[in-house]
Write a protein that holds these residues in place. Sequence first.
Motif, PDB file in Angstrom:
ATOM      1  N   LYS A 184       2.784  -0.853  42.305  1.00  0.00           N
ATOM      2  CA  LYS A 184       3.952  -0.746  43.228  1.00  0.00           C
ATOM      3  C   LYS A 184       3.820  -1.549  44.494  1.00  0.00           C
ATOM      4  O   LYS A 184       4.774  -2.133  44.924  1.00  0.00           O
ATOM      5  N   ASP A 185       2.571  -1.708  45.110  1.00  0.00           N
ATOM      6  CA  ASP A 185       2.313  -2.491  46.411  1.00  0.00           C
ATOM      7  C   ASP A 185       1.496  -3.833  45.923  1.00  0.00           C
ATOM      8  O   ASP A 185       1.197  -4.425  47.211  1.00  0.00           O
ATOM      9  N   LYS A 186       1.639  -4.275  44.864  1.00  0.00           N
ATOM     10  CA  LYS A 186       0.888  -5.367  44.733  1.00  0.00           C
ATOM     11  C   LYS A 186       2.058  -6.691  44.411  1.00  0.00           C
ATOM     12  O   LYS A 186       3.232  -6.304  44.057  1.00  0.00           O
ATOM     13  N   ASN A 187       1.722  -7.774  44.762  1.00  0.00           N
ATOM     14  CA  ASN A 187       2.419  -9.078  44.517  1.00  0.00           C
ATOM     15  C   ASN A 187       1.942  -9.755  43.189  1.00  0.00           C
ATOM     16  O   ASN A 187       0.867  -9.989  43.116  1.00  0.00           O
TER      17      ASN A 187
END
Length: 78
Positions: free
Chosen positions: A52-55
Amino acid sequence: MKYLILIFTLVSLTSILLGFILDLEYSQKLIGFGVVGLFFVVFPLFSYHRWKDKNAKDYMLTKENLDKMRENQKKHKY
C-alpha cells in the motif's frame, strides 16, 4: 490490518485442519472453505497490506531505472 490478516489465516488453517482430522459429513467443505479463505481473503489482504505505501514504478524496468542499474554496475564493477 495485521491482526485481521492473522485472524483470517488462523481461521482458514483451522478449518483445513479440522476438515482433515474430524470425520464429518462436511469435512470436504471445511477444507474447501479454508482454501478459499486463504486464496480469496488472506492473500489479497496480505498483498494490499505489503504494497500500500510502495510505488510500483520503482520496481519496473524503465529507462531511468536501467540507467541507474548501469551506473551502479560501473561504480561497483560487478
